[in-house]
Design a protein around this motif. Structure first.
Motif, PDB file in Angstrom:
ATOM      1  N   ARG A 167      -0.276  -1.597   4.924  1.00 33.61           N
ATOM      2  CA  ARG A 167       0.706  -0.686   4.343  1.00 33.61           C
ATOM      3  C   ARG A 167       1.883  -0.584   5.292  1.00 33.61           C
ATOM      4  O   ARG A 167       1.904   0.256   6.181  1.00 33.61           O
ATOM      5  CB  ARG A 167       0.089   0.690   4.098  1.00 33.61           C
ATOM      6  CG  ARG A 167      -1.094   0.678   3.148  1.00 33.61           C
ATOM      7  CD  ARG A 167      -1.623   2.069   2.934  1.00 33.61           C
ATOM      8  NE  ARG A 167      -2.870   2.059   2.183  1.00 33.61           N
ATOM      9  CZ  ARG A 167      -3.556   3.152   1.881  1.00 33.61           C
ATOM     10  NH1 ARG A 167      -3.124   4.331   2.284  1.00 33.61           N
ATOM     11  NH2 ARG A 167      -4.682   3.073   1.194  1.00 33.61           N
TER      12      ARG A 167
ATOM     13  N   LYS B 159      -1.114  -4.326  -4.892  1.00 33.90           N
ATOM     14  CA  LYS B 159      -1.604  -3.586  -3.722  1.00 33.90           C
ATOM     15  C   LYS B 159      -1.501  -4.364  -2.422  1.00 33.90           C
ATOM     16  O   LYS B 159      -1.739  -3.801  -1.350  1.00 33.90           O
ATOM     17  CB  LYS B 159      -3.055  -3.150  -3.941  1.00 33.90           C
ATOM     18  CG  LYS B 159      -4.030  -4.291  -4.144  1.00 33.90           C
ATOM     19  CD  LYS B 159      -5.429  -3.772  -4.416  1.00 33.90           C
ATOM     20  CE  LYS B 159      -6.419  -4.920  -4.603  1.00 33.90           C
ATOM     21  NZ  LYS B 159      -7.778  -4.429  -4.871  1.00 33.90           N
TER      22      LYS B 159
ATOM     23  N   VAL C 153       0.478   3.417  -2.817  1.00 36.00           N
ATOM     24  CA  VAL C 153       0.141   2.014  -2.990  1.00 36.00           C
ATOM     25  C   VAL C 153      -0.949   1.669  -1.992  1.00 36.00           C
ATOM     26  O   VAL C 153      -0.760   1.774  -0.783  1.00 36.00           O
ATOM     27  CB  VAL C 153       1.378   1.114  -2.789  1.00 36.00           C
ATOM     28  CG1 VAL C 153       0.984  -0.359  -2.882  1.00 36.00           C
ATOM     29  CG2 VAL C 153       2.441   1.450  -3.818  1.00 36.00           C
ATOM     30  N   ALA C 154      -2.102   1.254  -2.502  1.00 32.12           N
ATOM     31  CA  ALA C 154      -3.242   0.944  -1.651  1.00 32.12           C
ATOM     32  C   ALA C 154      -3.095  -0.453  -1.063  1.00 32.12           C
ATOM     33  O   ALA C 154      -2.122  -1.150  -1.298  1.00 32.12           O
ATOM     34  CB  ALA C 154      -4.533   1.057  -2.457  1.00 32.12           C
ATOM     35  N   GLY C 155      -4.115  -0.871  -0.334  1.00 33.94           N
ATOM     36  CA  GLY C 155      -4.102  -2.212   0.232  1.00 33.94           C
ATOM     37  C   GLY C 155      -4.444  -2.183   1.704  1.00 33.94           C
ATOM     38  O   GLY C 155      -4.372  -1.153   2.364  1.00 33.94           O
TER      39      GLY C 155
END
Length: 260
Positions: free
Chosen positions: A18, A48, A13-15
């Motif tokens: 994290r 994200k 899961v990007a962003g």
């Protein structure tokens, strides 16, 4: 409901933020998680971005509503807009279904279900419980796996006895005609052949990758690896974070493992 690992399941899961989640849950109320120090996060609709939520919980479950427990075992239900309701009792682990059924485990490994007014004791011992469309399943401190007879379909019932399922898992999650889990080596498995006529299924199938916790909701699986990296993947087609393609969860039946 996690030292770094290669070949982890799904896509990270990007962003920009994290969080290192030690508890993660996927359900009707969305993807929620908690860190080891009790910080609470939810994944917003862009898929994200993690939003921090007020409160302090070390284990969390997303179903028709969001419930969780703190380090003292106190139980809370999320009411929205940063409001939590204290629920009577004390648990170390609980799970909420999308139909609102709640099961829990206390510090003595006793099993309970919430009737809406009180906690009903259910026979047996466990360290983790899952309640969902494929019924109620538990794992105990020896990593033995059990299905609660009569609970398939997420029925509002305590069931009527435990059926031992061959294999060993440390974490398990009940989905729609599928149960997913991970063992002590963080290897990933799912249970094939689950139906109303055969609620315990027919066998375990190994899926490439490493996760320390895994949760299923609808066609989406989320999990955390031993490095606390968060992964998300559709059940119907998964790809390795390292770039290698994996087979579909449901079509990978050549990898059936009799001894999980």
């Amino acid at each position: 409901k996690s030292t770094s690992s290669s070949g982890a399941y799904g896509a990270a899961v990007a962003g920009s933020m994290r969080p290192k989640l030690t508890s993660i849950s996927n359900g009707k109320s969305g993807v929620w998680g908690a860190t080891s120090n009790g910080n609470i996060y939810t994944l917003i609709n862009d898929g994200k971005t993690w939003k921090k939520v007020c409160g302090n919980l070390v284990q969390i479950s997303s179903g028709s509503s969001v419930w969780g427990v703190n380090k003292r075992g106190h139980i809370y239900k999320f009411l929205g807009t940063n409001r939590w309701q204290r629920i009577p009792g004390a648990m170390t682990h609980l799970d909420v279904s999308d139909s609102g059924h709640v099961w829990g485990i206390d510090r003595h490994q006793n099993i309970y279900r919430w009737t809406g007014r009180r906690w009903q004791h259910v026979s047996g011992k466990a360290i983790q419980v899952t309640v969902g469309p494929s019924g109620v399943w538990v794992v105990n401190n020896a990593n033995d796996i059990y299905y609660r007879k009569g609970t398939y379909g997420d029925k509002n019932t305590a069931g009527s006895g435990w059926i031992h399922i061959p294999g060993k898992l440390k974490w398990i999650s009940s989905g729609s005609n599928i149960v997913v889990g991970v063992n002590s080596g963080n290897n990933i498995y799912y249970r094939k052949g689950i139906s109303a006529s055969r609620p315990t299924g027919t066998g375990w199938v190994h899926v490439p990758g490493k996760l320390m916790q895994i949760e299923i909701y609808g066609n989406q699986v989320v999990g955390t690896n031993p490095g606390h990296v968060i992964f998300k993947s559709p059940v119907s087609g998964v790809s390795a974070a390292s770039g290698g393609n994996m087979n579909s969860l449901r079509s990978n039946e050549a990898r059936v493992e009799n001894n999980v």
